[in-house]
Design a protein around this motif. Structure first.
Motif, PDB file in Angstrom:
ATOM      1  N   THR A 282       0.862  -1.169   0.000  1.00 44.77           N
ATOM      2  CA  THR A 282       0.000   0.000   0.000  1.00 44.77           C
ATOM      3  C   THR A 282       0.904   1.226   0.000  1.00 44.77           C
ATOM      4  O   THR A 282       2.111   1.129   0.186  1.00 44.77           O
ATOM      5  CB  THR A 282      -0.928   0.024   1.225  1.00 44.77           C
ATOM      6  N   GLY A 283       0.324   2.407  -0.195  1.00 44.15           N
ATOM      7  CA  GLY A 283       1.176   3.590  -0.281  1.00 44.15           C
ATOM      8  C   GLY A 283       2.133   3.512  -1.447  1.00 44.15           C
ATOM      9  O   GLY A 283       3.289   3.932  -1.370  1.00 44.15           O
ATOM     10  N   VAL A 284       1.664   2.975  -2.567  1.00 47.86           N
ATOM     11  CA  VAL A 284       2.507   2.684  -3.736  1.00 47.86           C
ATOM     12  C   VAL A 284       3.224   3.951  -4.210  1.00 47.86           C
ATOM     13  O   VAL A 284       2.592   4.989  -4.424  1.00 47.86           O
ATOM     14  CB  VAL A 284       1.643   2.093  -4.865  1.00 47.86           C
ATOM     15  N   ASP A 285       4.554   3.870  -4.384  1.00 45.58           N
ATOM     16  CA  ASP A 285       5.315   5.077  -4.699  1.00 45.58           C
ATOM     17  C   ASP A 285       6.451   4.775  -5.684  1.00 45.58           C
ATOM     18  O   ASP A 285       6.191   4.342  -6.795  1.00 45.58           O
ATOM     19  CB  ASP A 285       5.845   5.697  -3.402  1.00 45.58           C
TER      20      ASP A 285
ATOM     21  N   GLU B 181       7.106   2.035  -0.471  1.00 45.33           N
ATOM     22  CA  GLU B 181       5.879   2.570   0.097  1.00 45.33           C
ATOM     23  C   GLU B 181       6.085   3.975   0.662  1.00 45.33           C
ATOM     24  O   GLU B 181       7.073   4.240   1.344  1.00 45.33           O
ATOM     25  CB  GLU B 181       5.364   1.664   1.218  1.00 45.33           C
ATOM     26  N   ASP B 182       5.127   4.847   0.379  1.00 51.20           N
ATOM     27  CA  ASP B 182       4.983   6.123   1.064  1.00 51.20           C
ATOM     28  C   ASP B 182       3.835   5.917   2.037  1.00 51.20           C
ATOM     29  O   ASP B 182       2.662   6.012   1.679  1.00 51.20           O
ATOM     30  CB  ASP B 182       4.672   7.239   0.071  1.00 51.20           C
ATOM     31  N   GLY B 183       4.183   5.593   3.270  1.00 46.48           N
ATOM     32  CA  GLY B 183       3.167   5.187   4.223  1.00 46.48           C
ATOM     33  C   GLY B 183       3.130   3.679   4.290  1.00 46.48           C
ATOM     34  O   GLY B 183       4.168   3.021   4.388  1.00 46.48           O
ATOM     35  N   GLY B 184       1.922   3.106   4.190  1.00 45.32           N
ATOM     36  CA  GLY B 184       1.820   1.658   4.355  1.00 45.32           C
ATOM     37  C   GLY B 184       2.474   1.264   5.668  1.00 45.32           C
ATOM     38  O   GLY B 184       2.302   1.925   6.694  1.00 45.32           O
TER      39      GLY B 184
ATOM     40  N   SER C 115       7.538   8.457   8.113  1.00 39.23           N
ATOM     41  CA  SER C 115       8.437   8.673   6.983  1.00 39.23           C
ATOM     42  C   SER C 115       7.877   8.003   5.738  1.00 39.23           C
ATOM     43  O   SER C 115       6.712   7.574   5.702  1.00 39.23           O
ATOM     44  CB  SER C 115       9.833   8.139   7.326  1.00 39.23           C
ATOM     45  N   GLU C 116       8.669   7.929   4.704  1.00 34.82           N
ATOM     46  CA  GLU C 116       8.360   7.184   3.488  1.00 34.82           C
ATOM     47  C   GLU C 116       9.662   6.672   2.896  1.00 34.82           C
ATOM     48  O   GLU C 116      10.731   7.238   3.136  1.00 34.82           O
ATOM     49  CB  GLU C 116       7.637   8.062   2.468  1.00 34.82           C
TER      50      GLU C 116
ATOM     51  N   GLN D 177      12.854   9.032   3.995  1.00 31.57           N
ATOM     52  CA  GLN D 177      12.947  10.470   3.779  1.00 31.57           C
ATOM     53  C   GLN D 177      12.966  11.286   5.069  1.00 31.57           C
ATOM     54  O   GLN D 177      13.659  12.300   5.163  1.00 31.57           O
ATOM     55  CB  GLN D 177      11.801  10.953   2.890  1.00 31.57           C
ATOM     56  N   ARG D 178      12.238  10.848   6.074  1.00 30.15           N
ATOM     57  CA  ARG D 178      12.164  11.599   7.331  1.00 30.15           C
ATOM     58  C   ARG D 178      12.651  10.800   8.529  1.00 30.15           C
ATOM     59  O   ARG D 178      12.561  11.256   9.663  1.00 30.15           O
ATOM     60  CB  ARG D 178      10.722  12.086   7.540  1.00 30.15           C
ATOM     61  N   GLY D 179      13.173   9.602   8.281  1.00 31.84           N
ATOM     62  CA  GLY D 179      13.819   8.815   9.311  1.00 31.84           C
ATOM     63  C   GLY D 179      12.978   8.604  10.561  1.00 31.84           C
ATOM     64  O   GLY D 179      11.750   8.494  10.517  1.00 31.84           O
ATOM     65  N   THR D 180      13.658   8.539  11.698  1.00 31.40           N
ATOM     66  CA  THR D 180      12.983   8.282  12.969  1.00 31.40           C
ATOM     67  C   THR D 180      12.328   9.536  13.545  1.00 31.40           C
ATOM     68  O   THR D 180      11.485   9.448  14.436  1.00 31.40           O
ATOM     69  CB  THR D 180      13.980   7.737  13.997  1.00 31.40           C
TER      70      THR D 180
END
Length: 385
Positions: free
Chosen positions: A300-303, A317-320, A345-346, A364-367
């Motif tokens: 999900t969150g296909v990217d 994934e972006d999300g998922g 993150s994603e 991209q946004r890590g922890t």
């Protein structure tokens, strides 16, 4: 969507995604991929980097936003996004975009033949929300701005030549690009809820300074035939490029794009789909749709999307649940890796080293959940050829 024997030569002697091998030979309009046992087996427990991997695979951190890349004086950019690998003699280079407003651009990390980091540097500066992009067969990186009336910049992965803005490739909310050396075009996705799928036909292949921007024209269904039509005003003003051609097909949030052997795949995040264009027959179909999955959808969150020499597609994934999933030539979709503890993150920028033994990508946004917390990784292991 049978892709068996799709790819058999990956990025050797050059660095762009130019693939050889036998042609796609499956029946058109096969059912989209379904969950099953993946080629690498189940995921293990989180490693020291918080990554769950199949047996035989290991991970390491390559770079962190705001920190110097190990062994260099270069500070890694915030919000690392789309990426690609380029062969460099016996080593290689991984380039990565920065999805930051006004100061985005792109950076690069250089590796020796053993995988040791030997350098890091900027290849593009002071551009706007550089999200994804794509490699060219002539060893440049197309860095795309994900903003209204955004541009494509052609950059030098070695950082020697200045980046060039390629106005002829159109101004819109750019996302990804993929080069097709057979038809001598560049495919482009648009990250809008009613975005379009484009191709740029250069006047001269290998020179993106001039050419024709075209848009895909097709019906409203999930499969069928398609054609291309010229976009009258690629500058997108006063009418957006996606609104200029009657009958052009709308896609819900275009993201990653990947070409190999007369086929181009691209993803749409708004409906969690992977689309497949069969370029020899000018037909399109769904390679994956999470709403058509039997049971729980693993993807999900296909990217972002990339491909391996085996014909496997790797979709981030972006999300998922922060996974990279694999879609095999047998139309099986399964988890390949998962990052724990980074749900804000994603995963971005998946790309294989030229020999196919290492996969690079970023969180991209890590922890931290902030663009200043990006982490770029390498996964090494027995990827199938």
């Amino acid at each position: 969507m049978e892709r068996r024997n799709l790819l058999r030569a990956a990025v050797l002697g050059g660095s762009a995604a130019v693939f050889g091998g036998t042609l796609w030979r499956g029946a058109a309009y096969a059912a989209p991929a379904q969950p099953g046992t993946g080629p690498y087996g189940p995921l293990g427990s989180p490693d020291a980097n918080g990554i769950r991997l199949p047996s035989g695979f290991t991970s390491r951190v390559i770079a962190r936003s705001g920190q110097r890349v190990s062994g260099t004086s270069h500070t890694w950019h915030n919000a690392p996004d789309g990426g690609a690998c380029f062969a460099d003699g016996t080593g290689w280079i991984y380039v990565s975009n920065s999805e930051i407003s006004s100061t985005g651009g792109a950076g690069a990390v250089k590796f020796s033949s053993s995988g040791t980091i030997t350098g890091a540097y900027r290849i593009l500066s002071n551009t706007n929300r550089n999200c994804a992009g794509g490699a060219t067969p002539w060893n440049t990186w197309l860095s795309c701005e994900e903003v209204s009336l955004g541009y494509v910049y052609e950059t030098d992965p070695w950082g020697t030549n200045a980046a060039i803005r390629r106005d002829a490739m159109g101004r819109f909310n750019h996302e990804a690009a993929a080069a097709d050396p057979v038809r001598k075009v560049i495919y482009l996705t648009e990250d809008e809820s009613n975005g379009r799928f484009y191709r740029f036909v250069p006047t001269t292949w290998g020179n993106l300074s001039s050419g024709t921007l075209q848009v895909m024209v097709a019906g409203s269904g999930t499969s069928g035939s398609f054609t291309w039509a010229n976009v009258p005003d690629p500058d997108g003003s006063p009418t957006a490029t996606r609104s200029q051609v009657s009958g052009s097909k709308s896609f819900n949030g275009g993201e990653g794009c990947h070409y190999a052997n007369d086929t181009v795949w691209f993803t749409t995040k708004g409906d969690n789909r992977v689309w497949q264009l069969n370029l020899t027959s000018n037909t399109y179909e769904l390679a994956y749709d999470d709403s058509l999955v039997n049971g729980t959808a693993p993807l999900t969150g296909v990217d972002n999307i990339t491909g391996a020499s085996s014909g496997d597609l790797f979709v981030a994934e972006d999300g998922g649940n922060m996974e990279i999933c694999v879609i095999t030539p047998d139309d099986v979709v399964a988890s390949f890796l998962r990052i724990d503890g980074q749900s804000s993150s994603e995963i971005t920028g998946p790309a294989f080293s030229p020999d196919g033994t290492r996969l690079y990508f970023s969180s991209q946004r890590g922890t931290t959940g902030s663009s200043s917390g990006g982490i770029t990784y390498e996964v090494r292991g027995p990827f199938r050829a």
